[in-house]
Scaffold this active site. Structure first.
Site, short mmCIF file in Angstrom:
data_model
loop_
_atom_site.label_atom_id
_atom_site.label_comp_id
_atom_site.label_asym_id
_atom_site.label_seq_id
_atom_site.Cartn_x
_atom_site.Cartn_y
_atom_site.Cartn_z
N ARG A 14 3.16 -8.46 -2.38
CA ARG A 14 2.45 -8.00 -2.74
C ARG A 14 3.28 -6.45 -2.28
NH1 ARG A 14 3.68 -6.85 2.24
NH2 ARG A 14 1.74 -5.52 1.85
N GLY A 15 2.54 -4.94 -2.25
CA GLY A 15 2.51 -4.39 -1.43
C GLY A 15 3.31 -3.85 -3.19
N ARG A 20 -2.28 -6.89 -10.92
CA ARG A 20 -3.80 -6.65 -9.95
C ARG A 20 -3.85 -5.18 -10.43
NH1 ARG A 20 -1.10 -7.38 -3.66
NH2 ARG A 20 -3.71 -6.53 -3.75
N ASN A 63 -4.82 2.48 -0.18
CA ASN A 63 -4.16 2.04 0.33
C ASN A 63 -5.09 0.77 1.37
OD1 ASN A 63 -1.46 1.62 1.29
ND2 ASN A 63 -2.56 1.60 3.41
N LYS A 64 -4.57 0.17 1.43
CA LYS A 64 -5.34 -0.86 2.32
C LYS A 64 -6.50 -1.12 2.48
CE LYS A 64 -4.68 -5.03 1.66
NZ LYS A 64 -4.64 -5.46 0.36
N ASP A 77 -1.19 3.23 -2.27
CA ASP A 77 -1.13 2.08 -3.56
C ASP A 77 -1.31 2.90 -4.55
OD1 ASP A 77 -2.39 0.16 -1.14
OD2 ASP A 77 -0.83 -1.15 -2.75
O1 MRU Z 1 -3.23 -5.83 -1.20
P1 MRU Z 1 -1.07 -5.30 -1.08
O2 MRU Z 1 -0.34 -6.14 0.50
O3 MRU Z 1 -0.78 -5.54 -1.65
O4 MRU Z 1 -1.77 -3.77 -0.34
C1 MRU Z 1 -0.44 -3.37 -0.03
C2 MRU Z 1 -0.96 -2.14 0.72
O5 MRU Z 1 -1.98 -1.51 0.98
C3 MRU Z 1 0.23 -1.60 1.11
O6 MRU Z 1 -0.42 -0.36 1.97
C4 MRU Z 1 0.79 -0.21 0.13
O7 MRU Z 1 0.66 -1.24 -1.36
C5 MRU Z 1 2.34 0.69 0.09
S1 MRU Z 1 3.53 -1.18 0.37
C6 MRU Z 1 4.95 -0.25 0.64
#
Ligand code: MRU
Length: 359
Positions: free
Chosen positions: A48-49, A91, A260-261, A250
């Site tokens: 993830r990320g 995703r 972002n998250k 993201d």
């Molecule tokens: O759902 P995730 O864990 O994939 O979400 C990740 C995030 O929101 C991160 O902050 C984002 O991808 C930046 S990672 C360099």
């Protein structure tokens, strides 16, 4: 010094990745010989990320082409399209995923054209050439991601002063990229430059990327850090305990609105209320020039169980309705600057972001 974290990489015709669902308890690497397993790992958050998802998709596409039994270039093209579609459906929010798929498609088209123009090449040679081109391109994307993160770290480190207490949300570290990290890369670079800093880590419900992953990275490297629950951030800001905030992204729209998250928007609003600089660190592959504002960024909704259960514990009664958006959008007006591999980008983002994308 601890060894660098390698999140996802190519080795001996397989894709290897650390299973992030098991961290911090168990550090397990999965060796994948099937692209469908890599796609499933993106879906279930083993990988993830945003940048890591992009890199994994590039490597997974190369793996899929490598394992294809196609007996002609045309048949490989059909398989390749199916593989790309599989990854594009994993995703919806991270721009890096679609950026990587586009890069692999471009690579395939160029290698396909080259294989067609060489009439003396038999079909087996042409297939090998195409497959090898895809592996080379995916490995290049993977290595480039680490180099880009180091560049982001170098630029971002200039924003950090010794003594700063920095708040971060989610995990934008080595685990969210091929290695090193974006927001956490900035923190790493400042620490490596000898700046005595301290990090506050939002636990980041519902999936706890902060508590499980960011805290794991920081403890592993001995960077001073304190874990807080998400609802504590405002109180700490009011107490004057936080000097800077840095997060990843993201997808960033052309006007600078940044997804972002989930929870990032609340942190940004609190930051503005307390006059604390709020930085977003992201590579160019996260920017989406085709999307004008954050309103058009697709926001993933995930399984309600992520909210009603946590690490196997049942937290809510059966039958309760749940809403579980995985991301939110921070309007550009709450962002102090972007940290990219090309440098720091300041407002007015409506002008500076398009300039960045065309530079
Ligand atoms: O759902 P995730 O864990 O994939 O979400 C990740 C995030 O929101 C991160 O902050 C984002 O991808 C930046 S990672 C360099």
């Amino acid at each position: 010094m601890t060894s660098p974290i390698r999140t996802v990489y190519w080795e001996n015709d397989t894709v290897v990745f650390i299973d992030q669902r098991l961290l911090p308890g168990v550090e397990t690497y999965v060796i994948s010989r099937d692209y469908r397993q890599v796609a499933a790992a993106i879906k279930d958050l083993s990988i993830r990320g945003a940048p890591a998802i992009g890199v994994a998709a590039a490597l997974g596409i190369a793996l899929g082409a490598h394992q294809s039994q196609a007996a002609s270039v045309t048949a490989l093209k059909t398989d390749f399209e199916i593989i790309c579609t599989t990854f594009s459906q994993t995703r919806p929010t991270a721009r890096n995923l679609f950026w990587a798929i586009e890069g692999m498609k471009k690579c395939f088209c160029e290698a396909y054209a080259a294989s067609q123009s060489q009439t003396d090449r038999d079909w087996k040679q042409a297939l090998n050439y195409l497959k090898q081109s895809l592996i080379t391109e995916a490995c290049r994307i993977c290595a480039e991601d680490i180099a880009i993160n180091r560049q982001i770290g170098a630029y971002g480190s200039s924003l950090i002063t010794a003594g700063d207490n920095i708040l971060t949300h989610c995990n934008a570290g080595a685990l969210a990229t091929a290695g090193y990290g974006t927001a956490l890369g900035v923190i790493r670079a400042a620490w490596e430059a000898g700046k005595r800093i301290h990090v506050y880590v939002d636990e980041t419900r519902p999936v706890l990327q902060g508590a499980r992953l960011t805290a794991w990275e920081l403890v592993r490297e001995g960077i001073p850090a304190t874990l807080i629950t998400d609802n504590m951030a405002g109180f700490l800001m009011k107490q004057g305990r936080i000097q800077k905030i840095i997060v990843g992204a993201d997808r960033i729209a052309a006007n600078g609105d940044a997804a972002n998250k989930i929870g990032t928007y609340s942190v940004a609003v609190l930051a503005k209320a307390h006059k604390i600089p709020f930085y977003v660190a992201a590579p160019l592959s996260t920017f989406d020039g085709a999307i004008k504002t954050g309103r058009d960024i697709p926001i993933e909704e995930r399984d309600p169980e992520e909210v009603t259960c946590c690490q196997g514990a049942i937290l809510a009664p059966r039958g309760i309705r749940v809403y579980n958006p995985a991301f939110d959008v921070t309007p550009q007006s709450y962002i102090t600057a972007f940290v990219t591999e090309k440098g720091l980008i300041y407002p007015p983002f409506r002008k500076t972001v398009p300039l960045l994308l065309h530079s």
